[in-house]
Design an enzyme around this catalytic site. Structure first.
Site, PDB file in Angstrom:
ATOM      1  N   GLU A 193      34.368  14.783  74.526  1.00  0.00           N
ATOM      2  CA  GLU A 193      35.177  15.911  75.022  1.00  0.00           C
ATOM      3  C   GLU A 193      34.949  16.123  76.499  1.00  0.00           C
ATOM      4  OE1 GLU A 193      34.190  19.083  72.021  1.00  0.00           O
ATOM      5  OE2 GLU A 193      36.290  19.555  72.400  1.00  0.00           O
ATOM      6  N   SER A 223      30.892  25.672  76.967  1.00  0.00           N
ATOM      7  CA  SER A 223      31.257  26.630  78.030  1.00  0.00           C
ATOM      8  C   SER A 223      30.682  26.195  79.381  1.00  0.00           C
ATOM      9  CB  SER A 223      30.759  28.032  77.673  1.00  0.00           C
ATOM     10  OG  SER A 223      29.367  28.095  77.877  1.00  0.00           O
TER      11      SER A 223
HETATM   12  C1  FAD Z   1      41.068  27.685  73.307  1.00  0.00           C
HETATM   13  C2  FAD Z   1      39.887  27.332  72.445  1.00  0.00           C
HETATM   14  C3  FAD Z   1      40.004  26.323  71.502  1.00  0.00           C
HETATM   15  C4  FAD Z   1      38.930  26.007  70.672  1.00  0.00           C
HETATM   16  N1  FAD Z   1      39.098  25.031  69.719  1.00  0.00           N
HETATM   17  C5  FAD Z   1      38.074  24.768  68.877  1.00  0.00           C
HETATM   18  C6  FAD Z   1      38.261  23.825  67.806  1.00  0.00           C
HETATM   19  O1  FAD Z   1      39.332  23.225  67.637  1.00  0.00           O
HETATM   20  N2  FAD Z   1      37.234  23.604  66.966  1.00  0.00           N
HETATM   21  C7  FAD Z   1      36.020  24.226  67.106  1.00  0.00           C
HETATM   22  O2  FAD Z   1      35.128  23.959  66.322  1.00  0.00           O
HETATM   23  N3  FAD Z   1      35.822  25.126  68.115  1.00  0.00           N
HETATM   24  C8  FAD Z   1      36.819  25.416  68.981  1.00  0.00           C
HETATM   25  N4  FAD Z   1      36.642  26.347  69.984  1.00  0.00           N
HETATM   26  C9  FAD Z   1      35.380  27.099  70.037  1.00  0.00           C
HETATM   27  C10 FAD Z   1      34.517  26.745  71.218  1.00  0.00           C
HETATM   28  O3  FAD Z   1      33.896  25.513  71.033  1.00  0.00           O
HETATM   29  C11 FAD Z   1      33.511  27.905  71.370  1.00  0.00           C
HETATM   30  O4  FAD Z   1      34.249  29.052  71.751  1.00  0.00           O
HETATM   31  C12 FAD Z   1      32.452  27.598  72.401  1.00  0.00           C
HETATM   32  O5  FAD Z   1      31.575  26.613  71.925  1.00  0.00           O
HETATM   33  C13 FAD Z   1      31.633  28.866  72.756  1.00  0.00           C
HETATM   34  O6  FAD Z   1      31.117  29.434  71.604  1.00  0.00           O
HETATM   35  P1  FAD Z   1      31.338  30.986  71.269  1.00  0.00           P
HETATM   36  O7  FAD Z   1      32.783  31.313  71.428  1.00  0.00           O
HETATM   37  O8  FAD Z   1      30.703  31.250  69.954  1.00  0.00           O
HETATM   38  O9  FAD Z   1      30.565  31.766  72.423  1.00  0.00           O
HETATM   39  P2  FAD Z   1      28.988  31.999  72.495  1.00  0.00           P
HETATM   40  O10 FAD Z   1      28.279  30.719  72.238  1.00  0.00           O
HETATM   41  O11 FAD Z   1      28.639  33.189  71.680  1.00  0.00           O
HETATM   42  O12 FAD Z   1      28.835  32.352  74.030  1.00  0.00           O
HETATM   43  C14 FAD Z   1      29.226  33.621  74.559  1.00  0.00           C
HETATM   44  C15 FAD Z   1      28.963  33.588  76.057  1.00  0.00           C
HETATM   45  O13 FAD Z   1      27.557  33.416  76.292  1.00  0.00           O
HETATM   46  C16 FAD Z   1      27.338  32.271  77.109  1.00  0.00           C
HETATM   47  N5  FAD Z   1      26.128  31.568  76.651  1.00  0.00           N
HETATM   48  C17 FAD Z   1      25.816  31.214  75.388  1.00  0.00           C
HETATM   49  N6  FAD Z   1      24.632  30.569  75.353  1.00  0.00           N
HETATM   50  C18 FAD Z   1      24.200  30.507  76.637  1.00  0.00           C
HETATM   51  C19 FAD Z   1      23.048  29.946  77.270  1.00  0.00           C
HETATM   52  N7  FAD Z   1      22.111  29.305  76.571  1.00  0.00           N
HETATM   53  N8  FAD Z   1      22.951  30.057  78.618  1.00  0.00           N
HETATM   54  C20 FAD Z   1      23.899  30.692  79.351  1.00  0.00           C
HETATM   55  N9  FAD Z   1      25.014  31.234  78.809  1.00  0.00           N
HETATM   56  C21 FAD Z   1      25.160  31.147  77.473  1.00  0.00           C
HETATM   57  C22 FAD Z   1      28.559  31.386  76.915  1.00  0.00           C
HETATM   58  O14 FAD Z   1      28.773  30.557  78.027  1.00  0.00           O
HETATM   59  C23 FAD Z   1      29.661  32.424  76.767  1.00  0.00           C
HETATM   60  O15 FAD Z   1      30.094  32.854  78.039  1.00  0.00           O
HETATM   61  C24 FAD Z   1      37.696  26.689  70.819  1.00  0.00           C
HETATM   62  C25 FAD Z   1      37.568  27.697  71.788  1.00  0.00           C
HETATM   63  C26 FAD Z   1      38.641  28.028  72.587  1.00  0.00           C
HETATM   64  C27 FAD Z   1      38.465  29.117  73.595  1.00  0.00           C
END
Ligand code: FAD
Length: 347
Positions: free
Chosen positions: A206, A330
């Site tokens: 990816e 992210s």
């Molecule tokens: C448009 C879109 C399409 C997607 N499609 C898919 C899909 O097809 N299949 C799938 O499985 N997933 C999909 N996702 C999910 C995506 O992989 C997750 O949103 C992403 O991994 C972030 O996880 P979370 O949303 O749980 O945020 P969290 O992990 O809860 O993070 C929240 C915030 O905290 C920050 N953060 C977290 N941990 C840390 C750290 N250790 N240090 C610093 N900052 C941190 C993150 O950067 C973020 O800003 C999609 C997401 C989007 C937005």
């Protein structure tokens, strides 16, 4: 004392922090180069890149880790688009920290029985199949262990798909609930409880594909036509900011070409590939912000703006740029990777 070469040190650091192993690089090397050439050719001929998780994601994985039977069955169906795939990785509570996932699969005769929930599953409502990470050994000592990689049909009573409406009003992704859903044991890819290796392999894939400059290049082209038709280029401040954005896109394209060449030569990509995703997504966001400015008082209008021959939905582009810094790992996580594995800063 003889020191390891710098690239080796970086690789070791990356391995330390991200469970990185050479198998991932091998996967990229084998399929990544061909796929990259395929996408470049599509782009050269003006063919839109479909959201095909079959060709881009699960296909290469089956080529690398699948049995001969799995290759013979699934690969032709991916190519013919008979099966449409979605990616079931993320869960509530397991996004950046993916190894936290809790969806379980238990063996029952010739099947796995799946219970749990996935979220943000792009295009799940259109998919016929899902490739997913599930917990098959809840008692494994480390959370990365005890995870398996399964392929499962979506069209069955135990799978409930609920769409999520985005800010731009589109139903692009979904929640997927599994309530005693079933998939054959033959749909386990790789070894039982060894799915983490495959999870990482796909994430590496990816990183280079999301890092393609096309996202920012297309937005820049759209901004240029729109701004010209509105006469915004008469403003020297706008011209200056446009030139900055154009240079950022050029810089990015040059950086991407360097990584792409490395891949095509069969070389291993290092942790520094994370730069691509950060740069292109943030550049894309800046361009869509400029588009809103170029639209002036119409910048908040919903729906396409027509100026002469040019029709642009400025607000929709702005919204579409927002999640790019979140998916595919992210940007904060990518920065962590760079700071630890490339710059050698403490965690
Ligand atoms: C448009 C879109 C399409 C997607 N499609 C898919 C899909 O097809 N299949 C799938 O499985 N997933 C999909 N996702 C999910 C995506 O992989 C997750 O949103 C992403 O991994 C972030 O996880 P979370 O949303 O749980 O945020 P969290 O992990 O809860 O993070 C929240 C915030 O905290 C920050 N953060 C977290 N941990 C840390 C750290 N250790 N240090 C610093 N900052 C941190 C993150 O950067 C973020 O800003 C999609 C997401 C989007 C937005």
């Amino acid at each position: 004392m003889k020191r390891a070469p710098r690239s080796r040190q970086r690789h070791d650091l990356y391995a330390k922090y991200h469970d990185y192993d050479s198998e991932i690089s091998d996967l990229l090397g084998e399929c990544g180069a061909k796929l990259l050439i395929f996408y470049e050719e599509q782009q050269r001929w003006g063919v839109n890149r479909g959201r095909d998780m079959g060709v881009q994601m699960v296909g290469p994985l089956i080529i690398k880790f699948g049995t001969q039977e799995q290759k013979d069955y699934w690969l032709p169906r991916i190519l013919s688009c008979e099966d449409i795939w979605c990616q079931g990785y993320s869960e509530p509570g397991a996004g950046s920290d993916l190894a936290n996932l809790r969806t379980r699969a238990e063996i029952d005769g010739g099947d796995f029985v799946i219970n749990g929930q996935k979220i943000w599953t792009t295009m799940a409502h259109d998919a016929t199949h899902i490739f997913m990470l599930v917990r098959t050994d809840p008692d494994a000592p480390k959370k990365q262990q005890g995870i398996s990689f399964l392929l499962a049909p979506m069209d069955q009573p135990g799978v409930d798909v609920r769409t999520i409406t985005t800010l731009s009003g589109e139903t692009e992704f979904c929640e997927v609930f599994f309530d005693n859903a079933r998939t054959s044991r033959e749909n386990l890819v790789g070894e039982l409880n060894k799915g983490w290796t495959m999870a990482k392999a796909l994430l590496s894939f990816e990183r280079i594909f999301i890092g393609s400059p096309s996202l920012a290049q297309n937005a820049l082209g759209q901004l240029e036509s729109f701004a010209r038709s509105r006469g915004v280029f008469d403003d020297p401040v706008f011209r200056d900011r446009f030139a900055q954005a154009a240079l950022d896109v050029e810089d990015h394209a040059a950086l991407y070409a360097r990584f792409a060449d490395q891949l095509k030569r069969g070389e291993t990509l290092g942790a520094d590939v994370s730069m691509l995703k950060i740069w292109v997504t943030e550049c894309f966001q800046r361009i869509t912000e400029l588009m809103i400015e170029a639209a002036g008082p119409d910048g908040g209008s919903i729906g396409p703006l027509q100026v002469g021959n040019v029709s642009v939905d400025v607000l929709s582009s702005f919204y579409k740029a927002r999640p790019t810094t979140i998916y595919g790992g992210s940007n904060e996580i990518q920065r962590n990777i760079l700071s630890k594995a490339v710059l050698g800063l403490p965690g």
